[in-house]
Write a protein that holds these residues in place. Sequence first.
Motif, PDB file in Angstrom:
ATOM      1  N   ASP A 105       0.816  -1.223   0.000  1.00 22.58           N
ATOM      2  CA  ASP A 105       0.000   0.000   0.000  1.00 22.58           C
ATOM      3  C   ASP A 105       0.843   1.264   0.000  1.00 22.58           C
ATOM      4  OD1 ASP A 105      -2.306  -1.456  -0.035  1.00 22.58           O
ATOM      5  OD2 ASP A 105      -2.615  -1.389   2.136  1.00 22.58           O
ATOM      6  N   ALA A 106       2.005   1.209   0.653  1.00 17.19           N
ATOM      7  CA  ALA A 106       2.821   2.415   0.805  1.00 17.19           C
ATOM      8  C   ALA A 106       3.350   2.936  -0.518  1.00 17.19           C
ATOM      9  CB  ALA A 106       3.984   2.137   1.751  1.00 17.19           C
ATOM     10  N   PHE A 128      -1.913   4.239   7.033  1.00 15.62           N
ATOM     11  CA  PHE A 128      -2.751   5.371   6.624  1.00 15.62           C
ATOM     12  C   PHE A 128      -2.127   6.072   5.428  1.00 15.62           C
ATOM     13  CE2 PHE A 128       0.195   7.364   9.655  1.00 15.62           C
ATOM     14  CZ  PHE A 128       0.622   8.470   8.940  1.00 15.62           C
ATOM     15  N   THR A 129      -2.986   6.742   4.690  1.00 18.34           N
ATOM     16  CA  THR A 129      -2.566   7.636   3.607  1.00 18.34           C
ATOM     17  C   THR A 129      -3.417   8.892   3.673  1.00 18.34           C
ATOM     18  OG1 THR A 129      -1.852   5.870   2.116  1.00 18.34           O
ATOM     19  CG2 THR A 129      -2.407   7.968   1.112  1.00 18.34           C
ATOM     20  N   VAL A 130      -2.786  10.045   3.714  1.00 13.82           N
ATOM     21  CA  VAL A 130      -3.488  11.330   3.707  1.00 13.82           C
ATOM     22  C   VAL A 130      -2.805  12.239   2.693  1.00 13.82           C
ATOM     23  CG1 VAL A 130      -4.318  11.174   6.082  1.00 13.82           C
ATOM     24  CG2 VAL A 130      -2.084  12.199   5.615  1.00 13.82           C
ATOM     25  N   TYR A 131      -3.518  13.302   2.327  1.00  9.24           N
ATOM     26  CA  TYR A 131      -2.989  14.256   1.358  1.00  9.24           C
ATOM     27  C   TYR A 131      -3.069  15.670   1.932  1.00  9.24           C
ATOM     28  CZ  TYR A 131      -3.034  10.701  -2.317  1.00  9.24           C
ATOM     29  OH  TYR A 131      -2.792   9.582  -3.066  1.00  9.24           O
ATOM     30  N   ALA A 132      -1.952  16.361   1.897  1.00 13.49           N
ATOM     31  CA  ALA A 132      -1.931  17.783   2.244  1.00 13.49           C
ATOM     32  C   ALA A 132      -2.247  18.597   0.994  1.00 13.49           C
ATOM     33  CB  ALA A 132      -0.568  18.182   2.793  1.00 13.49           C
ATOM     34  N   SER A 191       2.059   8.748   3.429  1.00 12.43           N
ATOM     35  CA  SER A 191       1.587   7.455   3.927  1.00 12.43           C
ATOM     36  C   SER A 191       2.362   7.124   5.191  1.00 12.43           C
ATOM     37  CB  SER A 191       1.780   6.358   2.882  1.00 12.43           C
ATOM     38  OG  SER A 191       1.021   6.628   1.724  1.00 12.43           O
ATOM     39  N   GLY A 192       1.779   6.280   6.019  1.00 17.47           N
ATOM     40  CA  GLY A 192       2.442   5.956   7.275  1.00 17.47           C
ATOM     41  C   GLY A 192       2.152   4.543   7.732  1.00 17.47           C
ATOM     42  N   ILE A 193       3.127   3.932   8.356  1.00 20.98           N
ATOM     43  CA  ILE A 193       2.987   2.637   9.005  1.00 20.98           C
ATOM     44  C   ILE A 193       3.230   2.864  10.490  1.00 20.98           C
ATOM     45  CG2 ILE A 193       3.903   0.303   9.199  1.00 20.98           C
ATOM     46  CD1 ILE A 193       4.747   0.501   6.262  1.00 20.98           C
ATOM     47  N   VAL A 194       2.245   2.502  11.290  1.00 15.07           N
ATOM     48  CA  VAL A 194       2.267   2.830  12.713  1.00 15.07           C
ATOM     49  C   VAL A 194       2.267   1.549  13.536  1.00 15.07           C
ATOM     50  CG1 VAL A 194       1.200   4.192  14.540  1.00 15.07           C
ATOM     51  CG2 VAL A 194       0.851   4.840  12.144  1.00 15.07           C
ATOM     52  N   THR A 195       3.208   1.482  14.452  1.00 16.97           N
ATOM     53  CA  THR A 195       3.229   0.442  15.480  1.00 16.97           C
ATOM     54  C   THR A 195       3.169   1.154  16.831  1.00 16.97           C
ATOM     55  OG1 THR A 195       5.634   0.393  15.736  1.00 16.97           O
ATOM     56  CG2 THR A 195       4.688  -0.969  13.975  1.00 16.97           C
ATOM     57  N   ILE A 204       6.115   7.653   4.661  1.00 14.07           N
ATOM     58  CA  ILE A 204       6.612   7.446   3.294  1.00 14.07           C
ATOM     59  C   ILE A 204       6.031   8.528   2.403  1.00 14.07           C
ATOM     60  CG2 ILE A 204       6.745   5.869   1.351  1.00 14.07           C
ATOM     61  CD1 ILE A 204       5.689   4.367   4.580  1.00 14.07           C
ATOM     62  N   ARG A 205       6.912   9.264   1.747  1.00  9.99           N
ATOM     63  CA  ARG A 205       6.494  10.301   0.809  1.00  9.99           C
ATOM     64  C   ARG A 205       7.031   9.960  -0.577  1.00  9.99           C
ATOM     65  NH1 ARG A 205       8.948  15.527   2.575  1.00  9.99           N
ATOM     66  NH2 ARG A 205      10.560  14.208   3.514  1.00  9.99           N
TER      67      ARG A 205
END
Length: 334
Positions: free
Chosen positions: A67-68, A86-90, A112-116, A123-124
């Motif tokens: 996904d990233a 998650f994936t968000v857009y500024a 995008s982000g991978i969270v633990t 990731i950009r």
Amino acid sequence: MTEITSIARSRSWRGGLVVDDDVRPDEVAAAVQAADGLVWIDLLRPGVDELTELTEDLGLPATAVEDALEPWERPKVARHEDYLFFTVYAARLVPSEEGEVLGGRITTGRVSGIVTPRALLTIRIDDEFDMADVLRRWEESSDLLRFGSGALVHGLFDVVVDGHFDTIQQLDDEAERLEDLLFGQRRTSSAFIRQVFELRKHLVQVRRVVLPMREVVNTLLRHRAGESDGLDSWYDDLYDHVLRASEWTESLRDMVTTLFETNLSLQDSRLNQIMKKLAGWGAIIAVPTAITGWFGQNVPYWGFSQPFGVALSAGLIVATSAGLWAVFRANDWL
């Protein structure tokens, strides 16, 4: 071991305090395993091999990479067994070279982000979004970092949503300026229509990244259900900001539609005024035509071949035309 060259920034904390602002790949596993450790690594245009190696250091499965790096990923939050993705857009409005807002363009930066529980990997795929603002936000709220990666995600989302607000505010200012133009001049030109179109186009681009944030943050809140780490009120406030931004874009869309429709209505009204005036002047002009036609008959009439006949016809023309002008003026036809 693959050499990881895409790390743009990194940082680690313990107990909310910075302990390392340049985390090397071989230090990630140890930093995450610390009881009160917290790690953030930012990747810019990473390759598959680089991202795979970092996810392995974080103890994540290979599916975390897919996904990233997906090029057309939509804004979303997905819960996996061992991590949150998650994936968000500024969004940012870049004015034209002349400084015109509507002549500029909307740029979107994907994060995008991978969270633990103890790590955040961002990731950009481009550098449209500047992580420096996020770092400043984390530093301003450093007391929250003791709660873990949830504080990092909150700070990142908060900066993204604030950027949405700034962009929407610029578009709102332009809408008010166009409203002043609409009612401040007798008629609008094609340049006005072009500006309304540009505003609507910018608004469509902003809505594509703002509206999905409601579901993104709402999903994040649902995944956090049951977690009591002191961040609940902060996430509630973030969700409130997201709702306000969404409602603002909806009201702006209505305003832009109203601008377009009002402009058409004003043009119709001005056209009716012109047609009404033309009809009034046409009626007045018809009077001398009728009178001169009458006195131009080849049959005898009162004043025929007499000097006072000219004065009579001229007097009738002036009096009747003046009477019609006064009546039309009184009824706002002229």
